[in-house]
Design an enzyme around this catalytic site. Structure first.
Site, PDB file in Angstrom:
ATOM      1  CD  GLU A 131      -2.944  -0.890  -0.059  1.00 49.93           C
ATOM      2  OE1 GLU A 131      -3.050   0.231  -0.595  1.00 49.93           O
ATOM      3  OE2 GLU A 131      -3.551  -1.891  -0.475  1.00 49.93           O
ATOM      4  CB  CYS A 287     -14.753   3.025 -13.021  1.00 44.71           C
ATOM      5  SG  CYS A 287     -15.757   4.513 -12.817  1.00 44.71           S
ATOM      6  CB  CYS A 294     -19.863   2.289 -19.294  1.00 46.91           C
ATOM      7  SG  CYS A 294     -19.276   3.872 -18.638  1.00 46.91           S
ATOM      8  CB  CYS A 297     -19.154  -1.074 -15.298  1.00 41.74           C
ATOM      9  SG  CYS A 297     -19.340  -0.588 -13.565  1.00 41.74           S
ATOM     10  CB  CYS A 303     -23.524   3.620 -12.749  1.00 46.09           C
ATOM     11  SG  CYS A 303     -22.436   5.031 -13.042  1.00 46.09           S
TER      12      CYS A 303
END
Length: 546
Positions: A131, A287, A294, A297, A303
Site C-alpha cells: 500500500e 472505471c 462502462c 462494469c 450507476c
C-alpha cells in the site's frame, strides 16, 4: 418504441418520483486535527456503523442501517439522490462487484502473499509495504520493487534491522522517498515498542504507526485482519462519484467525508478486504479517468452517472420532453453541494467522465540548479563523485552530483559550481568544466531544471580522500546506489557527451537518444504482466492510484 427507448423511459419515470426531503441541521466543525484524533481514540473500540462518516441529518441512508455522528460535521445538506436508497441496493452492489472481482482480479504479488500468509503480522506487513509503494505510483512500476523488497526484508524484524542507506538504495527510482523512511520507522516501532505485533484495527494502526493515514490503515485492517472498514483512494473516489453522480471536487472536505461514508456503508462485512480491493480494481481497470469501459462494469445498472448519460441521449433524440431531474436532486434545500458545480455544467461530450470535476491543480513552482559530474580515473575504472543530501527536505538522505542554485550569468554559475566541487575534491582545473545540456524533472510540487556540467580529471593524481558526506563510486556502483531518477537522467546526459558513447547535443526533458531505444523497465513489466488483460489508461493518487 425501441427496447432502449422503452427502458430509458421507465428509468426516467422512476427518477422523477418525489424524493424524501432533506434536513439541514448544523453542527460545529472540529476545532483542530488534535481534536479529531482525540475523538477517534475515544471511539476506537466502537463497532463501525454501516453509515459511519455520513452526515447524520441525511434521511436517505438505507433503512435498518445505523447512523453514527461525523468526526467533522459539515454545514451542508445531502440529497438522498447521492445515497443508496435501501439495504437491497447496497447488497446488490456488493454482490455484483465481488462476483466480478472473483473472475477478473489481476494476479499481483502482494495479493498472493495476503492470501497465502498465515501469520497475521507478516500478512499485515506485506499489505503495508504494497500500500505504501502503490501511493502515487503505477502498479507496473511497483511489481519489481515490491518483489525485491520482500525478498530482502521478508519480515518486520528484517526491515527494522536494515540501515536507512539500504532502504534508500532499494527505494531509489520509486519516488516520494520519505515513504520508505517512514515505513522503516514504523517497522522499528512495531519491533521495539509493540512486541513485534502489528496493531489490529484501522484506528490503532493510524494512531500508532508513523506515516500511516486513514486509507493505509483501512487497507491493512480490512485485507490482513478482516475488519469491516471502508477505504477511499483515487480509484475508489472516482467509482463512488460516478455511481452516485457526485460532481463536486472529491478533495473538498464535504465530498471527502461523503465518500468515506459511502465506502463504510458499502463494505461487505463478510469479505471486507476483497471488497475494498475490488472497488480499487474497478477504478483502475474499468472505471478509469478517461475512456471508461462502462459496458464491462458490473455495477452499471446502479450507476447514476450512466443513467444521466442515457437520459441526455433520450432528450437529445427527442424521445423525452422536459428537463433532466438531476440538477433538482435537492429541490427543498437549494443548490446541492455534491452535484456538478454551476460553473461547470454537464458536458455532453464527456459522458460519465463528467463525474467528478476536480479543482485545477496549482502548477509546480519552477526552480533551476547547476550540477556537475566530476570524473577521475580509478583502479577499477572511472569514478564519479557523489555527495549526500541533508536528512530532511526534498530527496532526504539520497546521493547526488555536487550542485548549486542557478546564478544569473554563466560566469557566476561556473564560479559557484567550481567552488562547490573544490569543497569536496580540492583544487580543480576550471578550464576543463564543460556545459553539456539540461534536464527537466518534475517532483510533486517542484519543476526543477538541472544545467548539466562535466569535468574529467585526466593526467592528475586521483583524489583518494573526501570529507564526510561524499564518496567516489564506479559507474556500476552508481546504478545501484541510493540516487534519484533525476540524477540518473543527469548521468545519461553526461554519458551521451563522452567519446565512444551515443553522442547528443543540448537537450531537455529526457536524456540521450540511445536511452530512448528501449522501453522503460516498468513498461516492459506492464506489457508482459498484463498482456492477457484489458488495456487501461495509467492510473493517477490521490491520486495517484496509483
Amino acid at each position: 418504441m425501441t427496447p432502449l427507448v422503452s427502458r430509458l423511459s421507465r428509468l426516467w419515470a422512476i427518477m422523477r418520483k418525489p424524493r424524501a426531503a432533506v434536513g439541514s441541521g448544523h453542527r460545529k466543525q472540529a476545532a483542530s486535527q488534535e481534536g479529531r484524533q482525540k475523538h477517534a481514540k475515544n471511539n476506537s473500540q466502537a463497532k463501525p456503523s454501516a453509515c459511519d462518516g455520513m452526515i447524520a441529518e441525511c434521511p436517505g441512508a438505507p433503512a435498518g442501517l445505523a447512523r453514527q455522528p461525523e468526526e467533522v460535521v459539515l454545514q451542508a445538506s445531502v440529497s438522498s439522490y447521492h445515497l443508496f436508497r435501501d439495504v437491497a441496493e447496497v447488497t446488490a452492489f456488493r454482490g455484483s462487484l465481488l462476483s466480478w472481482y472473483d473472475q477478473e482480479k489481476r494476479d499481483l504479488p502482494w495479493r498472493r502473499r495476503a492470501e497465502d500468509e498465515m501469520d497475521l503480522d507478516r500478512r499485515a506487513y506485506a499489505v503495508w509495504v504494497s500500500e505504501v509503494m502503490l501511493q502515487q505510483t503505477q502498479v507496473a512500476t511497483v511489481i519489481n520493487y515490491y518483489t525485491g523488497w520482500m525478498q530482502k526484508w521478508p519480515t518486520l524484524q528484517d526491515l527494522a534491522s536494515a540501515s536507512l542507506e539500504e532502504v534508500n538504495q532499494l527505494w531509489a527510482g520509486l519516488g516520494y522517498y520519505s515513504r520508505g523512511r517512514r515505513l522503516q520507522e514504523g517497522a522499528r516501532k512495531v519491533v521495539e515498542e509493540l512486541g513485534g505485533h502489528m496493531p489490529r484495527t484501522a484506528e490503532t494502526l493510524q494512531q500508532l504507526l508513523p506515516g500511516v493515514g486513514r486509507y493505509t490503515a483501512g487497507a491493512i485492517a480490512s485485507i490482513a485482519f478482516g475488519q469491516a472498514t471502508g477505504v477511499v483512494d483515487g480509484n475508489v473516489a472516482r467509482v463512488l462519484c460516478r455511481v452516485r453522480a457526485i460532481g463536486a471536487d472529491p478533495s473538498s472536505t464535504l465530498v471527502s467525508q461523503q465518500l468515506w461514508g459511502l465506502a463504510q456503508q458499502l463494505v461487505d462485512p463478510a469479505r471486507p478486504g476483497d471488497f475494498n480491493q475490488a472497488a480499487m480494481e474497478l477504478g483502475a481497470t474499468v472505471c478509469t479517468p478517461q475512456r471508461p469501459l462502462c459496458s464491462q462494469c458490473p455495477v452499471e445498472s446502479l450507476c447514476r452517472a450512466r443513467q444521466r448519460v442515457e437520459q441526455e441521449q433520450l432528450l437529445a433524440s427527442g424521445s423525452l420532453s422536459g428537463s433532466p431531474d438531476v440538477e433538482e436532486c435537492a429541490p427543498n434545500t437549494g443548490q446541492c453541494h455534491l452535484c456538478l458545480p454551476p460553473s461547470e455544467p454537464w458536458d455532453q461530450t464527456l459522458g460519465v467522465v463528467n463525474f467528478p470535476r476536480k479543482a485545477s491543480r496549482k502548477p509546480p513552482r519552477e526552480e533551476s540548479s547547476a550540477t556537475c559530474v566530476l570524473e577521475q580515473p580509478g583502479a577499477l575504472g572511472a569514478q564519479i563523485l557523489l555527495v549526500q543530501r541533508p536528512n530532511s527536505g526534498l530527496l532526504a538522505g539520497l546521493w547526488e552530483f555536487p550542485s548549486v542554485t542557478w546564478e544569473p550569468s554563466e560566469q557566476l554559475q561556473r564560479k559557484a559550481l567550481l567552488q562547490e566541487l573544490q569543497r569536496w575534491a580540492g583544487p580543480l582545473p576550471a578550464t576543463h568544466l564543460r556545459h553539456l545540456g539540461e534536464v527537466v524533472h518534475t517532483f510533486s510540487h517542484i519543476k526543477l531544471t538541472y544545467q548539466v556540467y562535466g569535468l574529467a580529471l585526466e593526467g592528475q593524481t586521483p583524489v583518494t580522500t573526501v570529507p564526510p558526506g561524499a564518496r567516489w563510486l564506479t559507474q556500476e556502483e552508481f546504478h545501484t546506489a541510493a540516487v534519484s531518477t533525476a540524477m540518473k537522467k543527469v548521468f545519461r546526459v553526461y554519458q551521451g557527451q563522452q567519446p565512444g558513447t551515443c553522442m547528443g547535443s543540448k537537450r531537455s526533458q529526457v536524456s540521450s537518444p540511445c536511452s530512448r531505444k528501449k522501453p522503460r523497465m516498468g513498461q516492459q513489466v506492464l506489457d508482459n504482466f498484463f498482456r492477457s488483460h484489458i488495456s487501461t489508461d495509467a492510473h493517477s493518487l490521490n491520486s495517484a492510484a496509483q
